[in-house]
Motif scaffolding. Structure first.
Motif, PDB file in Angstrom:
ATOM      1  N   PRO A  41       0.831  -1.207   0.000  1.00 52.34           N
ATOM      2  CA  PRO A  41       0.000   0.000   0.000  1.00 52.34           C
ATOM      3  C   PRO A  41       0.866   1.259   0.000  1.00 52.34           C
ATOM      4  CG  PRO A  41      -0.804  -1.580   1.620  1.00 52.34           C
ATOM      5  CD  PRO A  41       0.513  -2.104   1.108  1.00 52.34           C
ATOM      6  N   GLY A  42       0.477   2.203  -0.821  1.00 53.40           N
ATOM      7  CA  GLY A  42       1.217   3.450  -0.929  1.00 53.40           C
ATOM      8  C   GLY A  42       2.327   3.419  -1.967  1.00 53.40           C
ATOM      9  N   ARG A  43       2.610   2.257  -2.543  1.00 56.09           N
ATOM     10  CA  ARG A  43       3.674   2.121  -3.539  1.00 56.09           C
ATOM     11  C   ARG A  43       3.112   1.882  -4.944  1.00 56.09           C
ATOM     12  NH1 ARG A  43       7.546   4.549  -1.966  1.00 56.09           N
ATOM     13  NH2 ARG A  43       8.871   3.413  -3.367  1.00 56.09           N
ATOM     14  N   GLU A  44       1.794   1.977  -5.074  1.00 59.44           N
ATOM     15  CA  GLU A  44       1.157   1.709  -6.361  1.00 59.44           C
ATOM     16  C   GLU A  44       1.645   2.645  -7.467  1.00 59.44           C
ATOM     17  OE1 GLU A  44      -1.743   0.509  -3.110  1.00 59.44           O
ATOM     18  OE2 GLU A  44      -0.612   2.331  -3.543  1.00 59.44           O
ATOM     19  N   GLU A  45       1.789   3.920  -7.157  1.00 56.76           N
ATOM     20  CA  GLU A  45       2.224   4.886  -8.176  1.00 56.76           C
ATOM     21  C   GLU A  45       3.642   4.576  -8.658  1.00 56.76           C
ATOM     22  OE1 GLU A  45       1.880   7.544 -11.029  1.00 56.76           O
ATOM     23  OE2 GLU A  45       0.210   7.007  -9.722  1.00 56.76           O
ATOM     24  N   ASP A  46       4.495   4.101  -7.767  1.00 55.00           N
ATOM     25  CA  ASP A  46       5.855   3.728  -8.167  1.00 55.00           C
ATOM     26  C   ASP A  46       5.836   2.541  -9.119  1.00 55.00           C
ATOM     27  OD1 ASP A  46       6.965   5.747  -6.642  1.00 55.00           O
ATOM     28  OD2 ASP A  46       7.240   4.446  -4.895  1.00 55.00           O
ATOM     29  N   LEU A  48       3.381   1.702 -11.098  1.00 48.96           N
ATOM     30  CA  LEU A  48       2.848   2.205 -12.364  1.00 48.96           C
ATOM     31  C   LEU A  48       3.888   3.011 -13.129  1.00 48.96           C
ATOM     32  CD1 LEU A  48      -0.711   3.270 -11.195  1.00 48.96           C
ATOM     33  CD2 LEU A  48      -0.153   1.409 -12.781  1.00 48.96           C
ATOM     34  N   MET A  49       4.684   3.801 -12.421  1.00 56.22           N
ATOM     35  CA  MET A  49       5.734   4.586 -13.063  1.00 56.22           C
ATOM     36  C   MET A  49       6.771   3.666 -13.714  1.00 56.22           C
ATOM     37  SD  MET A  49       6.805   7.726 -13.590  1.00 56.22           S
ATOM     38  CE  MET A  49       6.258   8.785 -12.280  1.00 56.22           C
ATOM     39  N   GLY A  50       7.137   2.616 -13.021  1.00 58.29           N
ATOM     40  CA  GLY A  50       8.077   1.648 -13.585  1.00 58.29           C
ATOM     41  C   GLY A  50       7.521   1.005 -14.846  1.00 58.29           C
ATOM     42  N   ALA A  51       6.244   0.656 -14.814  1.00 56.82           N
ATOM     43  CA  ALA A  51       5.613   0.036 -15.982  1.00 56.82           C
ATOM     44  C   ALA A  51       5.498   1.017 -17.142  1.00 56.82           C
ATOM     45  CB  ALA A  51       4.233  -0.494 -15.603  1.00 56.82           C
ATOM     46  N   ARG A  52       5.088   2.225 -16.868  1.00 57.04           N
ATOM     47  CA  ARG A  52       4.916   3.232 -17.932  1.00 57.04           C
ATOM     48  C   ARG A  52       6.221   3.567 -18.637  1.00 57.04           C
ATOM     49  NH1 ARG A  52       2.100   6.734 -13.895  1.00 57.04           N
ATOM     50  NH2 ARG A  52      -0.004   5.941 -13.865  1.00 57.04           N
ATOM     51  N   ASN A  53       7.316   3.519 -17.912  1.00 54.59           N
ATOM     52  CA  ASN A  53       8.601   3.919 -18.468  1.00 54.59           C
ATOM     53  C   ASN A  53       9.444   2.766 -19.002  1.00 54.59           C
ATOM     54  OD1 ASN A  53       8.726   6.897 -18.058  1.00 54.59           O
ATOM     55  ND2 ASN A  53       8.225   6.250 -15.987  1.00 54.59           N
ATOM     56  N   CYS A  54       8.921   1.565 -18.952  1.00 57.68           N
ATOM     57  CA  CYS A  54       9.656   0.410 -19.470  1.00 57.68           C
ATOM     58  C   CYS A  54       9.747   0.502 -20.998  1.00 57.68           C
ATOM     59  CB  CYS A  54       8.957  -0.881 -19.084  1.00 57.68           C
ATOM     60  SG  CYS A  54       9.761  -2.348 -19.772  1.00 57.68           S
ATOM     61  N   PRO A  55      10.962   0.592 -21.563  1.00 61.31           N
ATOM     62  CA  PRO A  55      11.090   0.720 -23.009  1.00 61.31           C
ATOM     63  C   PRO A  55      10.600  -0.499 -23.775  1.00 61.31           C
ATOM     64  CG  PRO A  55      13.252   0.870 -21.936  1.00 61.31           C
ATOM     65  CD  PRO A  55      12.236   0.650 -20.878  1.00 61.31           C
ATOM     66  N   GLU A  56      10.558  -1.643 -23.119  1.00 59.40           N
ATOM     67  CA  GLU A  56      10.128  -2.876 -23.786  1.00 59.40           C
ATOM     68  C   GLU A  56       8.664  -3.221 -23.515  1.00 59.40           C
ATOM     69  OE1 GLU A  56      12.144  -4.055 -25.900  1.00 59.40           O
ATOM     70  OE2 GLU A  56      13.905  -2.951 -25.246  1.00 59.40           O
ATOM     71  N   GLN A  57       7.985  -2.394 -22.678  1.00 60.98           N
ATOM     72  CA  GLN A  57       6.598  -2.681 -22.304  1.00 60.98           C
ATOM     73  C   GLN A  57       6.488  -4.084 -21.698  1.00 60.98           C
ATOM     74  OE1 GLN A  57       3.766  -0.465 -23.247  1.00 60.98           O
ATOM     75  NE2 GLN A  57       5.428   0.994 -23.453  1.00 60.98           N
ATOM     76  N   ALA A  58       7.445  -4.419 -20.836  1.00 63.13           N
ATOM     77  CA  ALA A  58       7.534  -5.760 -20.267  1.00 63.13           C
ATOM     78  C   ALA A  58       6.933  -5.875 -18.866  1.00 63.13           C
ATOM     79  CB  ALA A  58       9.004  -6.190 -20.217  1.00 63.13           C
ATOM     80  N   ILE A  59       6.395  -4.795 -18.334  1.00 61.03           N
ATOM     81  CA  ILE A  59       5.865  -4.798 -16.977  1.00 61.03           C
ATOM     82  C   ILE A  59       4.349  -4.687 -17.016  1.00 61.03           C
ATOM     83  CG2 ILE A  59       5.854  -3.635 -14.746  1.00 61.03           C
ATOM     84  CD1 ILE A  59       8.707  -2.668 -15.450  1.00 61.03           C
ATOM     85  N   TYR A  60       3.702  -5.582 -16.304  1.00 58.58           N
ATOM     86  CA  TYR A  60       2.243  -5.609 -16.261  1.00 58.58           C
ATOM     87  C   TYR A  60       1.761  -5.337 -14.842  1.00 58.58           C
ATOM     88  CZ  TYR A  60       3.016  -7.768 -20.719  1.00 58.58           C
ATOM     89  OH  TYR A  60       3.431  -8.006 -22.010  1.00 58.58           O
ATOM     90  N   VAL A  61       0.862  -4.400 -14.720  1.00 56.05           N
ATOM     91  CA  VAL A  61       0.274  -4.045 -13.430  1.00 56.05           C
ATOM     92  C   VAL A  61      -1.215  -4.306 -13.526  1.00 56.05           C
ATOM     93  CG1 VAL A  61      -0.091  -2.188 -11.774  1.00 56.05           C
ATOM     94  CG2 VAL A  61       2.037  -2.276 -13.074  1.00 56.05           C
ATOM     95  N   HIS A  62      -1.750  -5.021 -12.557  1.00 50.62           N
ATOM     96  CA  HIS A  62      -3.200  -5.290 -12.528  1.00 50.62           C
ATOM     97  C   HIS A  62      -3.681  -5.390 -11.108  1.00 50.62           C
ATOM     98  CE1 HIS A  62      -2.209  -9.629 -12.079  1.00 50.62           C
ATOM     99  NE2 HIS A  62      -1.206  -9.284 -12.824  1.00 50.62           N
TER     100      HIS A  62
END
Length: 62
Positions: A41-46, A48-62
């Protein structure tokens, strides 16, 4: 919230680790991984930021 890295897509750029080092780590194989798929809890934005900035689009958040 859960997060995972598709290791077949990850190329180990490390952008996710820069954005959220407490969530993402680069392993000995030079690919990113997560210590715990469940985001604290409280780390969701981090996560999401990691996923959004992944150059390979290899991170999935759900």
């Amino acid at each position: 919230m859960r997060v995972r890295v598709d290791r077949t897509k990850c190329r180990g750029h490390g952008v996710c680790c820069v954005n959220a080092p407490d969530i993402f780590t680069i392993g000995d194989d030079d690919h990113a991984y997560v210590e715990n798929e469940v985001v604290a809890p409280g780390r969701e934005e981090d996560a999401l930021m990691g996923a959004r900035n992944c150059p390979e689009q290899a991170i999935y958040v759900h």
